[in-house]
Write a protein that holds these residues in place. Structure first.
Motif, PDB file in Angstrom:
ATOM      1  N   LEU A   1       1.057  -1.184   0.094  1.00  0.00           N
ATOM      2  CA  LEU A   1       0.160  -0.092   0.030  1.00  0.00           C
ATOM      3  C   LEU A   1       0.967   1.239   0.085  1.00  0.00           C
ATOM      4  N   ALA A   2       1.971   1.173   0.797  1.00  0.00           N
ATOM      5  CA  ALA A   2       2.837   2.394   0.699  1.00  0.00           C
ATOM      6  C   ALA A   2       3.336   2.641  -0.580  1.00  0.00           C
ATOM      7  N   PHE A   3       3.678   2.049  -1.467  1.00  0.00           N
ATOM      8  CA  PHE A   3       4.151   2.358  -2.973  1.00  0.00           C
ATOM      9  C   PHE A   3       2.935   3.210  -3.678  1.00  0.00           C
ATOM     10  N   LEU A   4       1.691   3.168  -3.478  1.00  0.00           N
ATOM     11  CA  LEU A   4       0.761   3.780  -3.816  1.00  0.00           C
ATOM     12  C   LEU A   4       0.619   5.351  -3.536  1.00  0.00           C
ATOM     13  N   VAL A   5       1.467   5.622  -2.468  1.00  0.00           N
ATOM     14  CA  VAL A   5       1.270   7.309  -1.988  1.00  0.00           C
ATOM     15  C   VAL A   5       2.211   8.058  -2.969  1.00  0.00           C
ATOM     16  N   SER A   6       1.493   9.009  -3.283  1.00  0.00           N
ATOM     17  CA  SER A   6       2.179  10.216  -4.100  1.00  0.00           C
ATOM     18  C   SER A   6       3.104  11.102  -3.372  1.00  0.00           C
ATOM     19  N   PRO A   7       4.501  11.355  -3.897  1.00  0.00           N
ATOM     20  CA  PRO A   7       5.045  12.243  -3.361  1.00  0.00           C
ATOM     21  C   PRO A   7       4.283  13.835  -3.391  1.00  0.00           C
ATOM     22  N   PRO A   8       4.676  14.644  -2.320  1.00  0.00           N
ATOM     23  CA  PRO A   8       4.110  15.967  -2.611  1.00  0.00           C
ATOM     24  C   PRO A   8       3.814  16.536  -3.832  1.00  0.00           C
ATOM     25  N   GLU A   9       5.187  16.966  -4.162  1.00  0.00           N
ATOM     26  CA  GLU A   9       5.045  17.790  -5.698  1.00  0.00           C
ATOM     27  C   GLU A   9       4.047  17.154  -6.621  1.00  0.00           C
ATOM     28  N   LYS A  10       3.619  15.814  -6.745  1.00  0.00           N
ATOM     29  CA  LYS A  10       2.840  15.172  -7.586  1.00  0.00           C
ATOM     30  C   LYS A  10       1.269  15.387  -7.606  1.00  0.00           C
ATOM     31  N   VAL A  11       1.111  15.603  -5.901  1.00  0.00           N
ATOM     32  CA  VAL A  11      -0.345  16.023  -5.657  1.00  0.00           C
ATOM     33  C   VAL A  11      -1.039  16.965  -6.630  1.00  0.00           C
ATOM     34  N   ILE A  12      -2.428  16.602  -7.092  1.00  0.00           N
ATOM     35  CA  ILE A  12      -3.273  17.560  -7.839  1.00  0.00           C
ATOM     36  C   ILE A  12      -4.224  17.812  -6.778  1.00  0.00           C
ATOM     37  N   ARG A  13      -4.164  19.136  -6.354  1.00  0.00           N
ATOM     38  CA  ARG A  13      -5.292  19.612  -5.443  1.00  0.00           C
ATOM     39  C   ARG A  13      -6.604  20.212  -6.189  1.00  0.00           C
ATOM     40  N   PRO A  14      -7.891  19.815  -5.793  1.00  0.00           N
ATOM     41  CA  PRO A  14      -9.139  20.302  -6.535  1.00  0.00           C
ATOM     42  C   PRO A  14      -8.880  21.933  -7.072  1.00  0.00           C
ATOM     43  N   ASP A  15      -8.229  22.620  -6.585  1.00  0.00           N
ATOM     44  CA  ASP A  15      -8.487  24.062  -6.850  1.00  0.00           C
ATOM     45  C   ASP A  15      -7.092  24.347  -7.851  1.00  0.00           C
ATOM     46  N   GLY A  16      -6.243  23.236  -7.867  1.00  0.00           N
ATOM     47  CA  GLY A  16      -5.106  23.687  -9.000  1.00  0.00           C
ATOM     48  C   GLY A  16      -3.797  23.927  -8.181  1.00  0.00           C
ATOM     49  N   THR A  17      -3.832  24.337  -6.965  1.00  0.00           N
ATOM     50  CA  THR A  17      -2.613  24.672  -6.177  1.00  0.00           C
ATOM     51  C   THR A  17      -1.596  23.489  -6.199  1.00  0.00           C
ATOM     52  N   LYS A  18      -0.401  23.690  -6.319  1.00  0.00           N
ATOM     53  CA  LYS A  18       0.835  22.711  -5.957  1.00  0.00           C
ATOM     54  C   LYS A  18       1.399  22.647  -4.827  1.00  0.00           C
ATOM     55  N   ILE A  19       1.875  21.706  -4.429  1.00  0.00           N
ATOM     56  CA  ILE A  19       2.648  21.523  -3.035  1.00  0.00           C
ATOM     57  C   ILE A  19       4.137  21.381  -3.562  1.00  0.00           C
ATOM     58  N   GLY A  20       5.012  22.562  -2.872  1.00  0.00           N
ATOM     59  CA  GLY A  20       6.381  22.522  -3.450  1.00  0.00           C
ATOM     60  C   GLY A  20       6.976  20.797  -3.131  1.00  0.00           C
ATOM     61  N   ASP A  21       8.186  20.827  -3.639  1.00  0.00           N
ATOM     62  CA  ASP A  21       8.944  19.564  -3.391  1.00  0.00           C
ATOM     63  C   ASP A  21       9.472  19.764  -1.990  1.00  0.00           C
ATOM     64  N   PRO A  22       9.380  19.160  -0.693  1.00  0.00           N
ATOM     65  CA  PRO A  22      10.024  19.706   0.724  1.00  0.00           C
ATOM     66  C   PRO A  22      11.542  19.401   0.493  1.00  0.00           C
ATOM     67  N   THR A  23      11.959  18.171  -0.458  1.00  0.00           N
ATOM     68  CA  THR A  23      13.158  17.467  -0.307  1.00  0.00           C
ATOM     69  C   THR A  23      14.240  18.449  -1.030  1.00  0.00           C
ATOM     70  N   LYS A  24      13.902  19.416  -1.770  1.00  0.00           N
ATOM     71  CA  LYS A  24      14.785  20.602  -2.659  1.00  0.00           C
ATOM     72  C   LYS A  24      15.853  21.354  -1.827  1.00  0.00           C
ATOM     73  N   ASN A  25      17.116  21.137  -1.867  1.00  0.00           N
ATOM     74  CA  ASN A  25      18.169  21.935  -1.338  1.00  0.00           C
ATOM     75  C   ASN A  25      17.989  21.829   0.139  1.00  0.00           C
ATOM     76  N   LYS A  26      17.915  20.727   0.760  1.00  0.00           N
ATOM     77  CA  LYS A  26      17.837  20.445   2.185  1.00  0.00           C
ATOM     78  C   LYS A  26      18.861  19.846   2.593  1.00  0.00           C
ATOM     79  N   LYS A  27      19.432  20.138   3.684  1.00  0.00           N
ATOM     80  CA  LYS A  27      20.361  19.651   4.466  1.00  0.00           C
ATOM     81  C   LYS A  27      20.025  19.239   5.759  1.00  0.00           C
ATOM     82  N   VAL A  28      20.236  18.106   6.221  1.00  0.00           N
ATOM     83  CA  VAL A  28      19.976  17.383   7.480  1.00  0.00           C
ATOM     84  C   VAL A  28      20.083  18.276   8.604  1.00  0.00           C
TER      85      VAL A  28
END
Length: 482
Positions: A215-242
């Motif tokens: 089931l876990a393989f069916l989840v979409s990463p945030p940047e691929k989620v399509i909201r009903p109003d068209g807004t997109k979620i940014g990729d939280p992993t970009k340019n991140k340092k632990v």
């Protein structure tokens, strides 16, 4: 109307979302893709994963001591599990912002089944070390799962839908308890004495837990989620340092609202350990199985009710927060008074009482456990809703969920550790749970009065490399020292 004006209106329409999210002209995608990438589908999948993992864990735990005859070994394993989660939840929330929520979610499905298998082996063959090993695998997996599933349930939907989407997520988790406890009750319905559940019970539940990984393989990463109003979620992993995420988490922990929520995170759910001991000490096997089923129904009812109530438009968000919290306080104080009376009565009876559903006074003894479970689930709904009222961006929500889960785990680790000590009486466990709840009342009340009508789009917790100031003030009004 001109193209520029259309673009301007589109941007204004999206202004209620975080500033790192953008309004994109919808691409032509199939209806299936739009559904598969929707927040609702992803939250349902996360809920089903939660159903197979902590839902089944809850089904076992709510029979009292994982279905075992004595509570001490299982309480020790649970203390070990939550002890790992104290650090693991925050760590995995940091890693989620670096490597992605989906990756961490997959890791979170790998450790629950070994724990259930250890209960089977202990139940049938008396092997004790495997239960402790299962507690370790469960602690690692739960740290990853708890850090990722809450961030998805809160961060993928729009603000106006967070109450009902949280209800869907937690409600599906309780479906695991309902199905698991129904199986337990059907297999143990003739056992009207105290003891342990049959070992066949565990085999079916282990099989259900193995469904979590695919089931876990069916989840979409945030940047691929399509909201009903068209807004997109940014990729939280970009340019991140632990290391940078550690700094943000530390700054978030020092904000006033998170710091003042710590007592309720640590103390509200302490009664869960006591209830495990109470069921094991005084109830028959089939009554314990019935308890797991009815408390699951109560928790599902809590998720449905609060999912509806917390998204009501007839009240402002600050007013809903106050109504909810002070209702919690009155109800919990009443239930504690009721249960202290029950505990005093049954510990005084000689010879030791065994409560079954066909014995007198069963309703009084049993009903309080159902009310406790309803309120404990209501507490989860409320805390996650409160988190969502302050922040709107998924990166901050992910870190907040990790912190929340870490301190919840700390409270659970200490409470289960106390419950694992046979020298500590059930009444002492109950009194400690009551005191811990009373302590959280004033601090949580302060946070409730700070709930805003609209969440912060993006909270600056630490200064960027180009900034040289020593203090950054977040948009919610919490001052954070760097």
């Amino acid at each position: 109307m001109g193209t520029d004006q259309n673009h301007k209106l589109a941007v204004e329409a999206a202004s209620d979302e975080p500033d790192h999210e953008v309004y994109a002209a919808p691409k032509k995608v199939s209806r299936f893709t739009r559904w598969y990438r929707s927040p609702l589908f992803n939250v349902i999948i996360v809920g089903l994963i939660s159903f197979t993992q902590p839902g089944i864990w809850n089904a076992l735990n709510n029979t009292g001591a994982g279905g075992q005859q004595e509570p001490y070994l299982v309480n020790g394993a649970n203390s070990l599990t939550f002890g790992i989660m104290v650090f693991g939840c925050t760590l995995f929330s940091l890693l989620a912002n670096k490597f992605g929520l989906k990756t961490i979610l997959i890791i979170g499905t790998l450790g629950y089944a070994p724990y259930s298998a250890s209960l089977y082996v202990n139940n049938r063959y008396g092997v004790e070390w495997f239960v402790l090993f299962g507690g370790v695998t469960c602690g690692i997996a739960a740290s990853a799962l708890w850090a990722s599933e809450g961030a998805i349930a809160l961060g993928y939907p729009q603000v106006k839908d967070r109450g009902k989407f949280t209800g869907i997520w937690l409600g599906l988790r309780e479906l695991g308890q309902l199905i698991g406890s129904s199986i337990q009750l059907s297999l143990n319905r003739k056992k009207n004495q105290r003891g342990k559940v049959g070992y066949d019970t565990y085999l079916i539940l282990i099989g259900l837990q193995c469904a979590g990984l695919p089931l876990a393989f069916l989840v979409s990463p945030p940047e691929k989620v399509i909201r009903p109003d068209g807004t997109k979620i940014g990729d939280p992993t970009k340019n991140k340092k632990v290391l940078g995420e550690f700094k943000r988490a530390w700054a978030l922990l020092k904000t006033k609202r998170v710091f003042l929520l710590l007592p309720i995170l640590v103390g509200f759910n302490w009664n869960g350990t006591y209830l495990s001991i109470y069921l094991t000490k005084y109830f028959s096997v089939r009554a314990r199985a019935l308890g797991a089923l009815t408390t699951g129904i109560a928790a599902t009812a809590a998720n449905i009710f609060w999912g509806w109530f917390l998204d009501l438009k007839i009240f402002s968000r600050p007013k809903i927060a106050r109504i909810t919290w002070f209702s919690f306080v009155l109800i919990m104080l009443s239930i504690f008074g009721w249960q202290i009376s029950n505990q005093h009565k049954y510990q005084s009876i000689v010879p030791k009482v065994t409560l079954d559903w066909d014995t007198p006074d069963f309703g009084r003894a049993f009903a309080s456990t159902v009310f406790f479970r309803f309120m404990n689930e209501s507490h989860y709904m409320f805390v996650y809703w409160i988190i969502g009222t302050f922040n709107n961006d998924i990166e901050t929500l992910t870190l907040t969920v990790g912190i929340v889960r870490s301190f919840e785990s700390f409270g659970s680790a200490v409470s289960f550790g106390l419950g694992a000590a046979s020298a500590v009486s059930p009444m002492a466990n109950l009194i400690v749970a009551f005191v811990m709840f009373v302590i959280c009342i004033p601090t949580t009340s302060f946070v409730v009065f700070e709930v805003p009508e609209h969440p912060t789009d993006r909270e600056r917790l630490v200064e960027s490399e180009s900034e040289s100031e020593g203090v950054v003030v977040a948009k919610t009004g919490d001052e954070v020292t760097s």
